[in-house]
Design an enzyme around this catalytic site. Sequence first.
Site, PDB file in Angstrom:
ATOM      1  N   HIS A  63       0.819  -1.220   0.000  1.00 44.63           N
ATOM      2  CA  HIS A  63       0.000   0.000   0.000  1.00 44.63           C
ATOM      3  C   HIS A  63       0.855   1.273   0.000  1.00 44.63           C
ATOM      4  O   HIS A  63       0.475   2.290   0.581  1.00 44.63           O
ATOM      5  CB  HIS A  63      -0.972   0.011   1.188  1.00 44.63           C
ATOM      6  CG  HIS A  63      -1.941  -1.128   1.174  1.00 44.63           C
ATOM      7  ND1 HIS A  63      -3.071  -1.140   0.378  1.00 44.63           N
ATOM      8  CD2 HIS A  63      -1.940  -2.307   1.845  1.00 44.63           C
ATOM      9  CE1 HIS A  63      -3.727  -2.278   0.567  1.00 44.63           C
ATOM     10  NE2 HIS A  63      -3.058  -3.003   1.445  1.00 44.63           N
ATOM     11  N   ASN A 141     -10.195  -3.425   1.590  1.00 36.90           N
ATOM     12  CA  ASN A 141      -9.821  -3.428   0.175  1.00 36.90           C
ATOM     13  C   ASN A 141     -11.036  -3.092  -0.668  1.00 36.90           C
ATOM     14  O   ASN A 141     -12.169  -3.064  -0.174  1.00 36.90           O
ATOM     15  CB  ASN A 141      -9.290  -4.801  -0.250  1.00 36.90           C
ATOM     16  CG  ASN A 141      -7.886  -5.068   0.281  1.00 36.90           C
ATOM     17  OD1 ASN A 141      -7.119  -4.155   0.525  1.00 36.90           O
ATOM     18  ND2 ASN A 141      -7.570  -6.337   0.464  1.00 36.90           N
TER      19      ASN A 141
END
Length: 496
Positions: A63, A141
């Site tokens: 990320h 997500n």
Amino acid sequence: MSQSSDGKPGKGPTLTTRQGHPVYDNTNNRTVGDRGPTVLENYHFLEKISHFDRERIPERVVHARGAGAHGWFEAYGAVGNEPVSRYTRAKLFQKKGARTPMFARFSSVIHGGHSPETLRDPRGFALKFYTEDGNWDLVGNNLQVFFIRDAMKFPDVVHAFKPDPVTNRQDPRRIFDFISLSPSAMHMITWLFSPWGIPASYREMRGSGVHAYKWVNDKGEAVLVKYHFLPKGGERNLTQEQAQAIQAKDFNHATGDLFDAIARGDFPEWELQVQIMEDGEHPELDFDPLDATKVWPPEQFPLRPVGRIVLDKNPTNYFAEVEQVAFGTGVLVDGMDFSDDKLLQGRTFSYSDTQRYRVGPNYLQLPINRPRVKVATNQRDGQMAFENQHTEQDQSPHVNYEPSKQSAPREAAREYPGHHPKVSGEVVRKELSRTNNYGQAGARYRAFQDWERDELIKNLVGALSQCDRDIQDRMVNHLTQCDAEYGKRVAQGLGR
């Protein structure tokens, strides 16, 4: 008075060093004559260049590439047509119209901080709610499932998707070597290689908590809950060709789209909907409800609206806010609890641990991470500590322990009964008994529209064509067990 580029005085504060000293010359080092050499006592230069050398903190392992914004959550005071208090006592959900400030960060998973935002990759959907009971983080997500169901495999799946340690190239042979030996990943792969693997923008992307959590009411009773965030403007994804066309002109398209939309007052909005299930093993299901590779069928467990989030303010400093914001799956408030999901429990250690490494042990003192409520703790000092909390909280500076008769933090009085799940069984290393690796992957394949199936097949064939024959054979075997047509079309695409 500051100077403009033409040498004339300009507007703004006087330039200083970080010690507050006025800077009279920000262009020339102190040297012997105009040609040098440079002398060592250039304090301003040494401070400036040494800070420049340390302007970045370690990049997130996953990320790393992200964008973020401030906003708020507004509660409906209900879950569907029922009072939300029936299921949870979490305060932020209780009062209709009550707003909780929050910060959202969207990201891609595998690639580095300046990678194109058009790459096929899961997207992070991380939210920090600054509630009256302290922070609540939801680290999710865009896709509703994951590749694995046990945290033991998390380093492996990330390593397989990261670039080769020798060539430094992301390699389908590495990815599908791992995936073809991991049947639990078939559902996620079916999502990822479809158009859902490249969202058109962050504003048009749904969010999911992925894991089953628990809600706890004021009686200490708990239910399992899954979180879903549905974009008000609808969901939109890209084909591989569309993504490549965008990347040829703009590799920051998602970050730019989010920032520009908020700047012009077109505030992104999502509705929070939840699925609720009684806690238990649910033997009537052909999968384990705690399995992060599975969805809960909405026809059996309908999505019920709980509130909405709106993002209405851009960051004023990307590094201080988007880069230093730190999330953790263990950051829950009263009225919420963990389920026994093995992947969730492993992440709960890992996420906060990585923040302590990446940002520092006092990352929770930073404005973007700090709760909006008073903090009184005996956890003191460490690198970059800057709060004199005993002064701020009226506690004795001599006491950093508990209990104490002096002015010091006290344990909170319990207002409601705790949730006490019963657990029994042997301590083992064992996979879940109901894996059903193929059922939902096949159902998802059949649920796609024709163009989505075509895109899925094309993308899988394109990646698998770069792999060795044994990897291709294993993948065709897995996909055939998901759906006969699914496997057949991939095999045909590979020339079988």
